[in-house]
Motif scaffolding. Sequence first.
Motif, PDB file in Angstrom:
ATOM      1  N   LYS A 183      -0.062   5.826   7.662  1.00 27.78           N
ATOM      2  CA  LYS A 183      -0.769   4.631   7.417  1.00 27.78           C
ATOM      3  C   LYS A 183      -1.290   4.204   5.933  1.00 27.78           C
ATOM      4  CE  LYS A 183      -4.931   4.039   9.296  1.00 27.78           C
ATOM      5  NZ  LYS A 183      -6.343   3.771  10.090  1.00 27.78           N
ATOM      6  N   CYS A 184      -1.310   5.467   5.154  1.00 28.59           N
ATOM      7  CA  CYS A 184      -1.860   5.194   3.962  1.00 28.59           C
ATOM      8  C   CYS A 184      -0.501   5.023   2.871  1.00 28.59           C
ATOM      9  CB  CYS A 184      -2.193   6.547   3.306  1.00 28.59           C
ATOM     10  SG  CYS A 184      -3.989   7.183   3.988  1.00 28.59           S
ATOM     11  N   ILE A 185       0.633   5.525   3.323  1.00 30.57           N
ATOM     12  CA  ILE A 185       1.797   5.191   2.643  1.00 30.57           C
ATOM     13  C   ILE A 185       2.273   3.883   3.207  1.00 30.57           C
ATOM     14  CG2 ILE A 185       4.366   5.633   2.587  1.00 30.57           C
ATOM     15  CD1 ILE A 185       3.692   8.526   3.273  1.00 30.57           C
ATOM     16  N   ASP A 186       1.931   3.239   4.261  1.00 29.19           N
ATOM     17  CA  ASP A 186       2.466   2.085   4.359  1.00 29.19           C
ATOM     18  C   ASP A 186       1.588   0.843   3.611  1.00 29.19           C
ATOM     19  OD1 ASP A 186       4.406   2.485   6.145  1.00 29.19           O
ATOM     20  OD2 ASP A 186       3.053   2.288   8.159  1.00 29.19           O
ATOM     21  N   ARG A 187       0.224   1.149   3.554  1.00 31.89           N
ATOM     22  CA  ARG A 187      -0.720   0.533   2.802  1.00 31.89           C
ATOM     23  C   ARG A 187      -0.277   0.455   1.364  1.00 31.89           C
ATOM     24  NH1 ARG A 187      -5.825  -2.174   3.384  1.00 31.89           N
ATOM     25  NH2 ARG A 187      -4.998  -2.458   5.659  1.00 31.89           N
ATOM     26  N   ILE A 188       0.011   1.602   0.787  1.00 33.54           N
ATOM     27  CA  ILE A 188       0.441   1.571  -0.654  1.00 33.54           C
ATOM     28  C   ILE A 188       1.697   0.987  -0.910  1.00 33.54           C
ATOM     29  CG2 ILE A 188       1.425   3.213  -2.486  1.00 33.54           C
ATOM     30  CD1 ILE A 188      -0.671   5.233  -1.589  1.00 33.54           C
ATOM     31  N   ILE A 189       2.759   0.810   0.048  1.00 32.84           N
ATOM     32  CA  ILE A 189       3.848   0.287  -0.146  1.00 32.84           C
ATOM     33  C   ILE A 189       3.643  -1.251   0.034  1.00 32.84           C
ATOM     34  CG2 ILE A 189       6.099  -0.218   1.116  1.00 32.84           C
ATOM     35  CD1 ILE A 189       6.176   2.494   1.868  1.00 32.84           C
ATOM     36  N   GLN A 190       2.913  -1.652   0.822  1.00 35.59           N
ATOM     37  CA  GLN A 190       2.528  -3.162   0.928  1.00 35.59           C
ATOM     38  C   GLN A 190       1.630  -3.663  -0.427  1.00 35.59           C
ATOM     39  OE1 GLN A 190       2.974  -5.508   3.546  1.00 35.59           O
ATOM     40  NE2 GLN A 190       2.258  -6.850   1.454  1.00 35.59           N
ATOM     41  N   MET A 191       0.746  -2.817  -0.923  1.00 36.77           N
ATOM     42  CA  MET A 191       0.140  -3.114  -1.990  1.00 36.77           C
ATOM     43  C   MET A 191       1.116  -3.241  -3.384  1.00 36.77           C
ATOM     44  SD  MET A 191      -3.138  -0.511  -1.569  1.00 36.77           S
ATOM     45  CE  MET A 191      -3.803  -0.938  -3.204  1.00 36.77           C
ATOM     46  N   LYS A 192       2.361  -2.431  -3.365  1.00 37.00           N
ATOM     47  CA  LYS A 192       3.373  -2.325  -4.321  1.00 37.00           C
ATOM     48  C   LYS A 192       4.099  -3.645  -4.087  1.00 37.00           C
ATOM     49  CE  LYS A 192       7.457   0.015  -5.582  1.00 37.00           C
ATOM     50  NZ  LYS A 192       8.524  -0.780  -5.144  1.00 37.00           N
ATOM     51  N   THR A 193       4.467  -4.122  -3.129  1.00 33.79           N
ATOM     52  CA  THR A 193       5.112  -5.212  -2.757  1.00 33.79           C
ATOM     53  C   THR A 193       4.372  -6.388  -3.201  1.00 33.79           C
ATOM     54  OG1 THR A 193       6.188  -4.391  -0.909  1.00 33.79           O
ATOM     55  CG2 THR A 193       6.148  -6.816  -0.984  1.00 33.79           C
ATOM     56  N   ASP A 194       2.969  -6.480  -3.255  1.00 32.02           N
ATOM     57  CA  ASP A 194       2.105  -7.422  -3.719  1.00 32.02           C
ATOM     58  C   ASP A 194       1.791  -7.629  -5.075  1.00 32.02           C
ATOM     59  OD1 ASP A 194       1.800  -8.192  -1.012  1.00 32.02           O
ATOM     60  OD2 ASP A 194       0.065  -7.374  -0.687  1.00 32.02           O
ATOM     61  N   GLY A 195       2.791  -6.510  -5.750  1.00 32.64           N
ATOM     62  CA  GLY A 195       2.447  -6.503  -7.489  1.00 32.64           C
ATOM     63  C   GLY A 195       1.734  -5.490  -8.030  1.00 32.64           C
ATOM     64  N   CYS A 196       1.043  -4.648  -7.351  1.00 35.90           N
ATOM     65  CA  CYS A 196       0.371  -3.341  -7.874  1.00 35.90           C
ATOM     66  C   CYS A 196       1.232  -2.368  -8.462  1.00 35.90           C
ATOM     67  CB  CYS A 196      -0.631  -2.754  -6.595  1.00 35.90           C
ATOM     68  SG  CYS A 196      -1.692  -1.589  -7.063  1.00 35.90           S
ATOM     69  N   ALA A 197       0.834  -2.106  -9.473  1.00 40.81           N
ATOM     70  CA  ALA A 197       1.447  -1.051 -10.157  1.00 40.81           C
ATOM     71  C   ALA A 197       0.872   0.513  -9.505  1.00 40.81           C
ATOM     72  CB  ALA A 197       1.419  -1.234 -11.782  1.00 40.81           C
ATOM     73  N   VAL A 198       1.756   1.528  -9.167  1.00 38.21           N
ATOM     74  CA  VAL A 198       1.213   2.459  -8.590  1.00 38.21           C
ATOM     75  C   VAL A 198       1.789   3.844  -9.280  1.00 38.21           C
ATOM     76  CG1 VAL A 198       1.348   3.971  -6.647  1.00 38.21           C
ATOM     77  CG2 VAL A 198       1.348   1.457  -6.446  1.00 38.21           C
ATOM     78  N   VAL A 199       0.901   4.576  -9.727  1.00 43.49           N
ATOM     79  CA  VAL A 199       1.269   5.832 -10.358  1.00 43.49           C
ATOM     80  C   VAL A 199       0.918   7.093  -9.246  1.00 43.49           C
ATOM     81  CG1 VAL A 199       1.125   7.697 -12.145  1.00 43.49           C
ATOM     82  CG2 VAL A 199       1.010   5.360 -12.417  1.00 43.49           C
ATOM     83  N   LEU A 200       2.053   7.919  -8.740  1.00 45.69           N
ATOM     84  CA  LEU A 200       1.566   8.888  -7.630  1.00 45.69           C
ATOM     85  C   LEU A 200       2.070  10.143  -8.112  1.00 45.69           C
ATOM     86  CD1 LEU A 200       1.629   9.650  -4.653  1.00 45.69           C
ATOM     87  CD2 LEU A 200       3.842   9.015  -4.211  1.00 45.69           C
ATOM     88  N   ILE A 201       0.990  11.171  -8.014  1.00 48.14           N
ATOM     89  CA  ILE A 201       1.483  12.496  -8.571  1.00 48.14           C
ATOM     90  C   ILE A 201       1.507  13.386  -7.000  1.00 48.14           C
ATOM     91  CG2 ILE A 201       0.301  14.726  -9.228  1.00 48.14           C
ATOM     92  CD1 ILE A 201      -0.876  13.304 -11.332  1.00 48.14           C
ATOM     93  N   SER A 202       2.576  14.150  -6.863  1.00 46.20           N
ATOM     94  CA  SER A 202       2.937  14.753  -5.412  1.00 46.20           C
ATOM     95  C   SER A 202       3.666  16.112  -5.785  1.00 46.20           C
ATOM     96  CB  SER A 202       3.319  13.927  -4.432  1.00 46.20           C
ATOM     97  OG  SER A 202       3.616  14.628  -3.384  1.00 46.20           O
ATOM     98  N   HIS A 203       3.440  16.995  -5.064  1.00 49.29           N
ATOM     99  CA  HIS A 203       4.318  18.282  -5.033  1.00 49.29           C
ATOM    100  C   HIS A 203       5.604  17.935  -4.084  1.00 49.29           C
ATOM    101  CE1 HIS A 203       2.609  20.877  -7.831  1.00 49.29           C
ATOM    102  NE2 HIS A 203       1.539  20.482  -7.329  1.00 49.29           N
ATOM    103  N   ASN A 204       5.199  16.839  -3.314  1.00 52.57           N
ATOM    104  CA  ASN A 204       6.285  16.600  -2.207  1.00 52.57           C
ATOM    105  C   ASN A 204       7.276  15.887  -2.912  1.00 52.57           C
ATOM    106  OD1 ASN A 204       7.842  15.685   0.129  1.00 52.57           O
ATOM    107  ND2 ASN A 204       5.867  15.228   1.378  1.00 52.57           N
ATOM    108  N   THR A 205       8.287  16.668  -3.293  1.00 48.51           N
ATOM    109  CA  THR A 205       9.576  16.016  -3.898  1.00 48.51           C
ATOM    110  C   THR A 205      10.261  14.819  -2.902  1.00 48.51           C
ATOM    111  OG1 THR A 205      10.823  17.843  -3.764  1.00 48.51           O
ATOM    112  CG2 THR A 205       9.787  17.702  -5.574  1.00 48.51           C
TER     113      THR A 205
END
Length: 249
Positions: A187-209
């Motif tokens: 659910k979080c990923i879906d919301r972040i993708i929607q925000m990105k689609t709407d023009g939000c710039a996202v910086v994501l740190i993760s060990h999950n390559t």
Amino acid sequence: MEIAITVQNLGKRFQCYSPGKPRTIMEAVLAGGRGIKARDYFWGLRDINFQVERGEMLGVIGRNGAGKSTLLRLLGRVGRPEEGTVTLHGRVGALLDLGAGFHPDLTGRDNTFINGVVAGLLEREVRRQFDSIIAFAELSEFIDNPVRTYSTGMRMRLAFAIAIHTRPEILLVDEYLSVGDSAFQLKCIDRIIQMKTDGCAVVLISHNTDQIAELCDRVIWLNRGRIQSEGEPATVVEQYLKLVKETSP
């Protein structure tokens, strides 16, 4: 495309102290003031340069201690660099230490209003979005309980829900998507993708390559505080995993 984040020649330095540094005033007095001053310093980040466009997701990978979280904190204005500049264009939503701003003795309801206002919303805006925040966090049954009674996952769900409802134009995410149950992660990923689609710039740190390669438009690999590689996600992730494999005991 419009630039949301510009980082130029960024450097962050940390002090090193002796292992026996006094931890209290009394210990410092008994030690005669020895060990109080830093004996040396090291650069946690150095010569960092990049830009992030609106509607772009930048992934940051690297081993523990590579400088990933330090970079995200500087982007979120938590601390100041010794060198270089960070220029941000737009409201920032920072998912750095979720739940750290909650008062444990206040209810989830009270903390929602306080944290929403601190993040830049007016009280009436928080009130208007309150039901949506709580529904996203899936905490309607517990919202009037003190936050100290919440599990870590519940606190993180509430913090995430508040952050995304502040309508950020820049979203900074530090390892959050590896926490919680699978359904809420999706659910979080879906919301972040929607925000990105709407023009939000996202910086994501993760060990999950795998997650980085799938979600991000571009990836930066940090190694000992410097950019080792930057570019297309699959290529940079492959370079990183190759080095990890070669250097693992």
